[in-house]
Motif scaffolding. Structure first.
Motif, PDB file in Angstrom:
ATOM      1  N   ALA A 185      -1.754   6.127 -11.015  1.00  0.00           N
ATOM      2  CA  ALA A 185      -1.307   5.885 -12.357  1.00  0.00           C
ATOM      3  C   ALA A 185      -0.567   6.013 -12.774  1.00  0.00           C
ATOM      4  N   ARG A 186       0.752   6.833 -11.878  1.00  0.00           N
ATOM      5  CA  ARG A 186       1.834   6.553 -12.486  1.00  0.00           C
ATOM      6  C   ARG A 186       2.711   5.032 -11.604  1.00  0.00           C
ATOM      7  N   VAL A 187       1.657   4.394 -10.396  1.00  0.00           N
ATOM      8  CA  VAL A 187       2.194   2.811  -9.832  1.00  0.00           C
ATOM      9  C   VAL A 187       1.286   2.611 -11.090  1.00  0.00           C
TER      10      VAL A 187
ATOM     11  N   VAL B 173       4.439  10.811   0.679  1.00  0.00           N
ATOM     12  CA  VAL B 173       3.474   9.110   1.126  1.00  0.00           C
ATOM     13  C   VAL B 173       4.371   8.279   1.467  1.00  0.00           C
ATOM     14  N   ARG B 174       3.814   7.354   1.966  1.00  0.00           N
ATOM     15  CA  ARG B 174       4.489   6.346   3.185  1.00  0.00           C
ATOM     16  C   ARG B 174       3.734   5.101   2.515  1.00  0.00           C
ATOM     17  N   SER B 175       5.597   4.081   2.069  1.00  0.00           N
ATOM     18  CA  SER B 175       4.842   2.792   1.894  1.00  0.00           C
ATOM     19  C   SER B 175       4.767   1.664   2.666  1.00  0.00           C
ATOM     20  N   GLY B 176       4.081   0.922   3.262  1.00  0.00           N
ATOM     21  CA  GLY B 176       3.046   0.068   3.877  1.00  0.00           C
ATOM     22  C   GLY B 176       2.683  -1.074   3.253  1.00  0.00           C
ATOM     23  N   GLY B 177       2.380  -2.466   4.061  1.00  0.00           N
ATOM     24  CA  GLY B 177       1.851  -3.253   3.702  1.00  0.00           C
ATOM     25  C   GLY B 177       3.000  -4.520   3.815  1.00  0.00           C
TER      26      GLY B 177
ATOM     27  N   VAL C 129       8.914   1.906  -4.351  1.00  0.00           N
ATOM     28  CA  VAL C 129       9.210   2.276  -4.606  1.00  0.00           C
ATOM     29  C   VAL C 129       9.739   3.886  -3.801  1.00  0.00           C
ATOM     30  N   PRO C 130      10.866   3.906  -3.871  1.00  0.00           N
ATOM     31  CA  PRO C 130      11.492   5.167  -3.905  1.00  0.00           C
ATOM     32  C   PRO C 130      11.028   6.005  -4.348  1.00  0.00           C
ATOM     33  N   GLU C 131      11.097   5.646  -6.241  1.00  0.00           N
ATOM     34  CA  GLU C 131       9.961   6.471  -6.791  1.00  0.00           C
ATOM     35  C   GLU C 131       8.462   7.170  -6.410  1.00  0.00           C
ATOM     36  N   ILE C 132       7.729   6.232  -6.093  1.00  0.00           N
ATOM     37  CA  ILE C 132       6.548   6.725  -5.420  1.00  0.00           C
ATOM     38  C   ILE C 132       6.085   7.752  -3.808  1.00  0.00           C
TER      39      ILE C 132
ATOM     40  N   ILE D  68       1.009  -1.421   0.090  1.00  0.00           N
ATOM     41  CA  ILE D  68      -0.372   0.012   0.212  1.00  0.00           C
ATOM     42  C   ILE D  68       0.745   1.479  -0.269  1.00  0.00           C
ATOM     43  N   PHE D  69       0.713   2.474  -0.635  1.00  0.00           N
ATOM     44  CA  PHE D  69       0.923   3.500  -0.848  1.00  0.00           C
ATOM     45  C   PHE D  69      -0.193   4.212   0.236  1.00  0.00           C
ATOM     46  N   LEU D  70       0.480   5.115   1.726  1.00  0.00           N
ATOM     47  CA  LEU D  70      -0.223   5.856   2.264  1.00  0.00           C
ATOM     48  C   LEU D  70       0.057   7.384   1.977  1.00  0.00           C
ATOM     49  N   VAL D  71      -1.130   7.881   1.627  1.00  0.00           N
ATOM     50  CA  VAL D  71      -0.664   9.211   0.854  1.00  0.00           C
ATOM     51  C   VAL D  71      -2.112  10.458   1.623  1.00  0.00           C
TER      52      VAL D  71
END
Length: 722
Positions: free
Chosen positions: A108-110, A173-177, A161-164, A84-87
Motif C-alpha cells: 500500500a505504501r508503494v 526488502v530488495r529492489s529489482g526488475g 527505492v530507498p524508502e521501501i 519489483i520488490f523482493l520481500v
C-alpha cells in the motif's frame, strides 16, 4: 635544434591546406587565443549537456510488443511491471499472518508513492505460487511506473527505492526488475570509464614520451584528446535540442575523444618532424604538416564519421545517440589536429622536436619487411590471412540474445535480487508474456489459454477463464484483473526458459494459432522485437557503412582497387573482433579473469556499435598508410618502392598510435559492467590486429600482387618534389 631552410618556399601558393598552414603560422597567437576561448565555452556547454542526456530503453517503436503495451494501458490500465520488490521474511514464511499484514501494508505504501500507477503483490493476488519462492521465505511486489526512461529512473525510483528497501521489523526488502537494473548500470558504467581514464591518461603520457622523447610533445596529443572530448560533448547540445541522446553517448565520447586526439596529433607531429628533417624552416614545416598530414586527418575523420553516421538508419534512439556522439567527437578531434595543433607547432615547435636527431639510415626494418613480404606475397599474405581467419572463426557460432541483469557484477543489488528470483522461484511472473485482444469469446479464451499452457517453457497461463498449466485448468486465480474491453492473457514462463532463451519462448508463444486477433507483448516480447529489428537492419547497416567509406577512399586515392582492398581487409579485422567477442563473452572464456557472467549469447546493440567504431578506426590507419604510399607513388611511379617507403614512413607511427590506442581500450576490460568490458576487449583486439598483421603483411602482399592495377583507372601521375 637549429631549423634552417634549404629551398625557398612560397607562402601564398600551393594547395588550400598548405595555404591554411601558413595562415595558422602567421596568426598563431590569435588562433591559440580563440582556441582557448572556444575551449572554455565548450566546457560550459559540455557541462550543461551531460545532465540532459537521457536513459534510453531497448525498445522497438511501432513493433507488435509496443502496440500491445499501448493496448494494455489504454483498455485495462495495466502492463508489464517496470520494477519489483523482493520481500523476505526475517523469521518464518511470507504466509505467516504478521508477515502478510506487513507485506500488504508495504504494498500500500508503494501504491501511494508519486509516479506509481499500479501495484500487485503476492498477498493482493490471492497468494499465487508464481509470486512466492519455493521455500516460502520470499514474495514479490510488482510495480508499474509509466513514463519515459529518464523520468522513471531519474525521478521516481531514486525517491521510491530507498524508502521501501528500508524494510520493516519482519521484512527485508530488495529492489529489482528491468528499470532498476539499467538504473544501476549507468552509474557503474560511468565509474568504470572514470576509473579507466585515471589509468589511461598517465599511461598514454608515458607511452607518448617513450615514442616522441619530449615531454611537451607527449603532452600536446593528450591535450588534443581533451579538446576533442569537450568539443564533442558541447556539440551534443545541438541534437539535444530536438531529440533524446542516451547517457551512454558520454562514455563513447570519452573513449573515442582521447584515442582520436592522440592519433591525429601524432600524424601531424610526425609530419612536422619529417619536414624539419628535410631542412625546411618552422613555417614551411608547419605548412607541410598541414598539407599532407592534415589531408590525411580530414579523410580519416570523414571516414570515421561516415562509419558512425550509418547508425542513423536504425530507428532506435539508443544507437542513434552513438552516431551523434561519434560525429561530434570526430569534429572536435579534426579541429584540434588541423587548426589548433599547427598554431601550437608554430609557437613552440622547437620543443616538439627530439633533443638528438637519430642519424638517417638507408632502408629500415619496416621497409625491409615490406620488401621481404613482396618477394613472396602469396606465402606471407596467405599465412597472415589464414591466421586471421582462424582468429575470426568463433564468429561462426555467434548467437544474438538479449541483455539482462547479468551485465552487472554479482555484488550489484539488482543483480542479487534477480539471482534470488532465478534460483528460488518456480516461474518468472515479473517477465510474463502478455497477450491482448480487442474482442474474444469466453470459450475461445479457454481453448487458447489451454493451448498456450502447453508450450514448452510456460509455467502457467492466467486469463479471464482461470489459470491453466499443462493444458488443464489449474484454478480460478484473480480473474478481476482481466476485466475490460476485450481480454488479455498472462503467459508466465518458467525460470529455466527465461534464463535459457526468452526470444525462443516468445517465438513459440506467437506460433500458437490464436482464435481471435491478438497482439503479443510483455518484457520478453519487447526484447525479442528489439533484437529482431536490429538484426533485420544489419545488412542495410553494413551496406551503408561499406558503401560510404568506399566512396571516401575512392575520392582520396582515385583508385577503384585500393578502396576494395581496404574494405576487404577491414572486414577481416572486424571478423577477428567479433570472433574475440564470441570466444570471450558468449562462450565464457576468460570470464573468471575478467569477472563477468556469460549468458551464452550477445546482445546485438554493443557489437553493432563496435562494428561502426572499429571500422572507422581501422580506416583511420588505412587512410594514413595509403596516403604515404600514394604520395611516394605520385613522386616515383614505382609501386613496390612506394609500398616499402610508405611502410617505413608510416608503420612506426601506426604501430605506436595503435599500441597506445589498444592499451587505452584495454583499460576498460577492468570494468564491472560487461558492456564496457566488451568495448574494451573488442576494440583493443581489432586495433592491435589492424596495426600489425593487416598493415605490415597483408597490405604490401596484396599491393604487390595487384601491381599497376592498384592505381586503375588513374594510372601513373607523378609530381615533382617540392
Amino acid at each position: 635544434m637549429l631549423i634552417t631552410e634549404r629551398a625557398p618556399v612560397r607562402r601564398d601558393a600551393g594547395p588550400p591546406l598548405r595555404r591554411l598552414g601558413f595562415f595558422l603560422v602567421r596568426r598563431r597567437r590569435a588562433v591559440l587565443g580563440l582556441a582557448l576561448a572556444l575551449f572554455v565555452l565548450a566546457g560550459a556547454l559540455a557541462a550543461g549537456a551531460v545532465p540532459r542526456l537521457s536513459l534510453a530503453r531497448f525498445e522497438a517503436p511501432g513493433s507488435e510488443s509496443d502496440r500491445a503495451q499501448a493496448e494494455l494501458a489504454e483498455r485495462f490500465g495495466t502492463g508489464s511491471p517496470d520494477m519489483i520488490f523482493l520481500v523476505t521474511a526475517r523469521r518464518g514464511t511470507v504466509d505467516d499472518e504478521a508477515v502478510a499484514a506487513q507485506g500488504r501494508e508495504l504494498a500500500a505504501r508503494v501504491a501511494g508513492h508519486e509516479g506509481v500507477a499500479g501495484v500487485e503483490s503476492y498477498w493482493s493476488r490471492g497468494r499465487p505460487p508464481t509470486l512466492r519462492s519455493e521455500d516460502g521465505r520470499h514474495a514479490l511486489i510488482l510495480v508499474r511506473v509509466p513514463g519515459d526512461a529518464g523520468h522513471v529512473r531519474a525521478t521516481v525510483l531514486p525517491a521510491l527505492v530507498p524508502e521501501i528497501t528500508e524494510g520493516t521489523e519482519l521484512l527485508e526488502v530488495r529492489s529489482g526488475g528491468g528499470e532498476e537494473v539499467f538504473r544501476a548500470t549507468v552509474p557503474l558504467a560511468r565509474q568504470d570509464f572514470v576509473r579507466a581514464e585515471l589509468v589511461i591518461f598517465p599511461l598514454a603520457f608515458a607511452l607518448l614520451w617513450l615514442y616522441l622523447r619530449r615531454a611537451a610533445a607527449a603532452l600536446v596529443p593528450i591535450l588534443a584528446g581533451v579538446f576533442a572530448m569537450v568539443a564533442g560533448l558541447a556539440l551534443l547540445r545541438v541534437p539535444l535540442t530536438y531529440t533524446d541522446v542516451s547517457t551512454f553517448a558520454l562514455n563513447l565520447t570519452l573513449a573515442m575523444g582521447l584515442g582520436l586526439g592522440i592519433d591525429y596529433s601524432l600524424f601531424v607531429i610526425a609530419r612536422f618532424r619529417e619536414e624539419v628533417r628535410a631542412g625546411r624552416d618552422r613555417a614551411a614545416a608547419v605548412a607541410g604538416a598541414v598539407e599532407h598530414a592534415g589531408r590525411t586527418v580530414l579523410f580519416s575523420g570523414l571516414t570515421v564519421a561516415a562509419s558512425l553516421a550509418v547508425l542513423f538508419a536504425l530507428p532506435f534512439d539508443f544507437l542513434r545517440s552513438f552516431a551523434y556522439a561519434g560525429i561530434a567527437v570526430v569534429a572536435g578531434g579534426v579541429v584540434a589536429a588541423v587548426v589548433v595543433l599547427p598554431a601550437v607547432l608554430a609557437a613552440i615547435g622547437g620543443r616538439m622536436l627530439p633533443r638528438r636527431e637519430r642519424p638517417a639510415r638507408p632502408g629500415g626494418f619496416w621497409a625491409a619487411l615490406a620488401v621481404r613480404v613482396m618477394r613472396r606475397p602469396l606465402a606471407y599474405g596467405g599465412a597472415a590471412a589464414a591466421l586471421l581467419l582462424l582468429l575470426a572463426s568463433p564468429f561462426l557460432s555467434l548467437r544474438f540474445g538479449v541483455a539482462d541483469d547479468r551485465v552487472l557484477p554479482p555484488d550489484a543489488a539488482p543483480r542479487q535480487t534477480q539471482d534470488i528470483i532465478r534460483q528460488g522461484f518456480p516461474a518468472e511472473e515479473t517477465d510474463a508474456v502478455q497477450i491482448v485482444s480487442a474482442g474474444a469469446a469466453g470459450g475461445d479464451v479457454t481453448r487458447y489459454a489451454a493451448a498456450l499452457s502447453q508450450v514448452p517453457g510456460v509455467a502457467q497461463v492466467d486469463s479471464a477463464a482461470g489459470i491453466f498449466a499443462g493444458g488443464q485448468r489449474a484454478g480460478d486465480g484473480d480473474v478481476s484483473r482481466f476485466a475490460g474491453e476485450g481480454t488479455w492473457l498472462s503467459v508466465v514462463p518458467s525460470a529455466e526458459a527465461l534464463a535459457d532463451d526468452p526470444v525462443r519462448l516468445v517465438e513459440a508463444v506467437r506460433a500458437v494459432p490464436p482464435p481471435f486477433e491478438v497482439l503479443v507483448g510483455g518484457y520478453p516480447a519487447e526484447l525479442a522485437d528489439y533484437r529482431a529489428s536490429v538484426v533485420d537492419r544489419l545488412p542495410l547497416l553494413l551496406a551503408l557503412m561499406l558503401g560510404v567509406t568506399f566512396a571516401v577512399l575512392l575520392a582520396m586515392t582515385r583508385s577503384v582497387l585500393l578502396p576494395v582492398k581496404a574494405t576487404l581487409l577491414n572486414v577481416l579485422s572486424l571478423g577477428v573482433m567479433l570472433g574475440a567477442l564470441v570466444w570471450v563473452f558468449q562462450e565464457g572464456n576468460l570470464s573468471g579473469v575478467l569477472g563477468f557472467t556469460p549468458t551464452g549469447s550477445l546482445d546485438p546493440s554493443i557489437p553493432i556499435l563496435m562494428l561502426c567504431v572499429a571500422y572507422g578506426l581501422s580506416m583511420d590507419y588505412e587512410v594514413f598508410l595509403l596516403s604515404r604510399i600514394k604520395e611516394e607513388y605520385d613522386r616515383t611511379g614505382d609501386t613496390e618502392r612506394a609500398v616499402a617507403s610508405g611502410l617505413q614512413g608510416g608503420a612506426p607511427l601506426i604501430t605506436a598510435a595503435g599500441g597506445i590506442l589498444a592499451l587505452t581500450f584495454a583499460a576498460y576490460a577492468t570494468a564491472s559492467v560487461s558492456f564496457v568490458q566488451m568495448l574494451g576487449v573488442g576494440m583493443a583486439v581489432v586495433v592491435l590486429v589492424d596495426a600489425t598483421l593487416i598493415r605490415a603483411v597483408l597490405v604490401p602482399s596484396l599491393m604487390r600482387l595487384a601491381g599497376p592495377l592498384n592505381w586503375w583507372p588513374r594510372g601513373r601521375a607523378t609530381t615533382s618534389p617540392r
